[in-house]
Design a protein around this motif. Structure first.
Motif, PDB file in Angstrom:
ATOM      1  N   ARG A   1      -0.366   8.854   8.285  1.00 30.24           N
ATOM      2  CA  ARG A   1      -1.418   9.670   7.691  1.00 30.24           C
ATOM      3  C   ARG A   1      -2.713   9.478   8.468  1.00 30.24           C
ATOM      4  O   ARG A   1      -2.888   8.487   9.164  1.00 30.24           O
ATOM      5  CB  ARG A   1      -1.670   9.288   6.218  1.00 30.24           C
ATOM      6  N   VAL A   2      -3.631  10.430   8.316  1.00 28.94           N
ATOM      7  CA  VAL A   2      -4.981  10.307   8.850  1.00 28.94           C
ATOM      8  C   VAL A   2      -5.950  10.253   7.675  1.00 28.94           C
ATOM      9  O   VAL A   2      -5.888  11.104   6.780  1.00 28.94           O
ATOM     10  CB  VAL A   2      -5.338  11.483   9.782  1.00 28.94           C
TER      11      VAL A   2
ATOM     12  N   LYS B   1       4.588  12.972  -1.973  1.00 30.26           N
ATOM     13  CA  LYS B   1       4.377  14.414  -1.921  1.00 30.26           C
ATOM     14  C   LYS B   1       4.877  15.043  -0.627  1.00 30.26           C
ATOM     15  O   LYS B   1       5.266  16.212  -0.616  1.00 30.26           O
ATOM     16  CB  LYS B   1       2.875  14.720  -2.089  1.00 30.26           C
ATOM     17  N   ARG B   2       4.831  14.302   0.463  1.00 27.65           N
ATOM     18  CA  ARG B   2       5.190  14.875   1.759  1.00 27.65           C
ATOM     19  C   ARG B   2       6.546  14.381   2.254  1.00 27.65           C
ATOM     20  O   ARG B   2       6.818  14.389   3.455  1.00 27.65           O
ATOM     21  CB  ARG B   2       4.104  14.548   2.798  1.00 27.65           C
TER      22      ARG B   2
ATOM     23  N   ASP C   1       0.817  -1.228   0.000  1.00 21.41           N
ATOM     24  CA  ASP C   1       0.000   0.000   0.000  1.00 21.41           C
ATOM     25  C   ASP C   1       0.847   1.274   0.000  1.00 21.41           C
ATOM     26  O   ASP C   1       0.298   2.382   0.007  1.00 21.41           O
ATOM     27  CB  ASP C   1      -0.920   0.025   1.230  1.00 21.41           C
ATOM     28  N   LEU C   2       2.151   1.124  -0.038  1.00 21.71           N
ATOM     29  CA  LEU C   2       3.044   2.275   0.121  1.00 21.71           C
ATOM     30  C   LEU C   2       2.874   3.311  -0.991  1.00 21.71           C
ATOM     31  O   LEU C   2       2.739   4.510  -0.728  1.00 21.71           O
ATOM     32  CB  LEU C   2       4.491   1.787   0.178  1.00 21.71           C
TER      33      LEU C   2
ATOM     34  N   ALA D   1       1.622   7.175  -0.449  1.00 26.14           N
ATOM     35  CA  ALA D   1       2.578   8.245  -0.734  1.00 26.14           C
ATOM     36  C   ALA D   1       2.041   9.217  -1.782  1.00 26.14           C
ATOM     37  O   ALA D   1       2.349  10.416  -1.738  1.00 26.14           O
ATOM     38  CB  ALA D   1       3.890   7.638  -1.209  1.00 26.14           C
ATOM     39  N   ARG D   2       1.242   8.739  -2.717  1.00 26.89           N
ATOM     40  CA  ARG D   2       0.709   9.596  -3.780  1.00 26.89           C
ATOM     41  C   ARG D   2      -0.587  10.296  -3.387  1.00 26.89           C
ATOM     42  O   ARG D   2      -1.022  11.217  -4.073  1.00 26.89           O
ATOM     43  CB  ARG D   2       0.451   8.775  -5.051  1.00 26.89           C
ATOM     44  N   ALA D   3      -1.212   9.860  -2.319  1.00 20.79           N
ATOM     45  CA  ALA D   3      -2.544  10.355  -1.963  1.00 20.79           C
ATOM     46  C   ALA D   3      -2.533  11.850  -1.677  1.00 20.79           C
ATOM     47  O   ALA D   3      -1.573  12.401  -1.142  1.00 20.79           O
ATOM     48  CB  ALA D   3      -3.075   9.596  -0.753  1.00 20.79           C
ATOM     49  N   SER D   4      -3.614  12.507  -2.024  1.00 22.84           N
ATOM     50  CA  SER D   4      -3.748  13.937  -1.782  1.00 22.84           C
ATOM     51  C   SER D   4      -4.018  14.205  -0.306  1.00 22.84           C
ATOM     52  O   SER D   4      -4.432  13.310   0.442  1.00 22.84           O
ATOM     53  CB  SER D   4      -4.888  14.511  -2.627  1.00 22.84           C
ATOM     54  N   GLU D   5      -3.826  15.452   0.104  1.00 20.46           N
ATOM     55  CA  GLU D   5      -3.987  15.841   1.498  1.00 20.46           C
ATOM     56  C   GLU D   5      -5.435  15.683   1.958  1.00 20.46           C
ATOM     57  O   GLU D   5      -5.685  15.393   3.136  1.00 20.46           O
ATOM     58  CB  GLU D   5      -3.520  17.289   1.679  1.00 20.46           C
TER      59      GLU D   5
END
Length: 497
Positions: free
Chosen positions: A364-365, A438-439, A88-89, A93-97
């Motif tokens: 992440r949340v 992104k982060r 799931d990495l 990692a690509r997911a938006s805020e």
């Protein structure tokens, strides 16, 4: 009156805690479908750890052994953390805020609005790091190295042929703080011992404050709890006593001479003033303090672990020394020279892999309900993370993963055409020390520049070893954090030649 006040106050505090606990219980995401490892409830985790930190290292390894590439959860005193598999990495990692939030995870951990006075979206560090710091490292390098060399000279200053024993953590904190603040606020403040001590001590206070704040729902924090729990006002006032005269003098120059003047500082504080992002003393103080919070202990932690690894393996010092001597003879002490020091880079990256600073990372949340690739449902409000320390010790990814091999990554760079993939600052799914996506850590280039200069200076200037009877571990696991052993000592002797 005092006699009556005490029981009333105690009753009120207990009632507030009960209401807070009930509210958080009702608001907590339903994760009953995800298997638990370790303590079976949040209350149990608090009871058995006496309100301190959960033994994440043991529970994470237990979860990995039991569920392999599956999902499991562990208690973290105030909430559950769902540990995700490597598969799931990329998605996380690509997911938006607004899908999987880094900032909300950071706020959960540190409660930034109440401990630093900076709202969850109030960070302006990353753009300035990218636009001013990273792009100007070559220009800034002489100042960085000057501060590192001066700090080592003043801290160690051994007599000829004398072995001097140094407590690792206090020394590396001082060196990292001076080097960072040379670029954050410049001379002479970066050498003020009171300013350095102030910033070195902030994280301990903030972590303790945030730990208490996490027990309360957000609606109780602003007016009821935070003002009694946190020391933000005093912290800001204390920081402003150092920064106020510096900022006042710079604003005077800007008003009288415009955008440029003789000996104009080239540091973070001045960049903020130049870009007009902030001129308020209170907010500038809070931003500089939070910047130090992010930089000092992470840099000093890696440096401490690297020095301990070097002292444990002094046979590698000569290999590093030969590389540094060869590179410096051709390029001098420059930013370009650092890029040629593959073995120095590898030693530090292997230290990050083998020791590291966290057990759980890329936290992440979930800002909305999500479904993982294996079908696991993650409800909104859930905290998710990856067991990065265990992933760095995965034998299917790294051969001899549980052995410290200092030149593991330089050998990879020599053997593969894609040599840049294995640099310390490179982002790759097998090495997550600086995050991913992104982060990822925007300050990693600055951190790597400092760390490589620090290690290169040590091998060129000193011999290093452990005390003869020293057998303590290099690092300790506290909750999800990994920290250098606070009792560890290293012996330094200035090289004769």
């Amino acid at each position: 009156m005092d006699f009556l006040f005490t029981p009333y106050l105690a009753t009120g505090i207990c009632a507030a805690l009960a209401v807070a606990s009930l509210f958080k219980l009702l608001k907590r995401p339903n994760l009953n479908h995800i298997p638990v490892v370790g303590h079976s409830s949040l209350l149990e985790s608090y009871w058995f750890t006496k309100g301190l930190e959960v033994d994440h290292a043991r529970f994470v390894q237990e979860g990995l052994d039991k569920y392999k590439s599956g999902v499991f959860r562990i208690a973290n005193l105030t909430h559950w953390i769902v540990c995700l598999p490597r598969s799931d990495l990329e998605r996380v990692a690509r997911a938006s805020e607004d899908h999987l939030s880094f900032y909300h995870a950071m706020d959960n951990a540190v409660k930034t609005e109440y401990t630093f006075g900076i709202g969850i979206h109030g960070y302006h560090h990353a753009p300035l790091i990218e636009s001013h710091l990273t792009r100007n490292l070559s220009v800034l390098y002489a100042d960085v190295r000057d501060e590192i060399v001066t700090a080592y000279n003043e801290l160690l200053d051994p007599k000829p042929n004398e072995w001097k024993t140094i407590s690792v953590i206090p020394a590396t904190l001082r060196i990292a703080s001076r080097a960072s603040n040379r670029i954050f606020v410049g001379l002479p403040l970066c050498r003020d011992p009171d300013w350095l001590d102030f910033n070195i001590n902030v994280p301990h206070a903030v972590v303790n404050e945030a730990r208490t704040l996490r027990f309360f729902p957000n609606f109780m924090l602003g007016r009821l709890v935070a003002k009694f729990v946190t020391n933000l006002s005093e912290r800001t006032s204390r920081g402003a006593t150092f920064l106020g005269p510096v900022i006042k003098e710079r604003l005077r120059h800007m008003e009288a001479e415009g955008t440029d003047w003789c000996d104009k500082p080239n540091d973070f504080l001045q960049w903020w003033l130049d870009t007009s992002q902030e001129t308020c003393l209170t907010m500038l103080t809070r931003r500089i303090v939070s910047l130090n919070f992010a930089a000092i202990h992470t840099t000093s932690g890696t440096l401490s672990e690297a020095l301990l690894n070097l002292a444990d393996n002094p046979q590698h010092a000569q290999t590093l020394r030969e590389e540094v001597e060869a590179v410096i003879s051709k390029y001098g002490w420059t930013k370009e020279a650092l890029s040629k020091m593959r073995k120095v880079d590898s030693f530090l990256k292997e230290t990050q892999r083998f020791e590291g600073l966290v057990l759980l990372g890329i936290t992440r949340v979930a800002m909305s309900d999500i479904t993982l690739a294996d079908g696991t449902f993650i409800p909104r409000g859930t905290s998710v993370a990856f067991p990065v320390h265990a992933m760095h010790h995965d034998e299917t990814v790294f051969e001899n993963a549980n052995v410290f091999e200092p030149f593991r990554f330089s050998d990879m760079r020599d053997n593969e055409s894609e040599g840049s993939r294995h640099q310390m600052v490179a982002l790759a799914p097998e090495m997550l020390s600086f995050g991913m996506g992104k982060r990822a850590c925007s300050g990693r280039f600055f951190a790597a520049t400092m760390l490589k200069t620090m290690l290169a200076h040590v091998v060129m200037t000193y011999d290093v070893k452990r005390e003869n009877d020293e057998c303590s571990p290099n690092s300790l696991h506290i909750g999800s954090a990994i920290m250098p052993n606070p009792t560890a000592k290293v012996m330094f002797r200035k090289r004769v030649n």
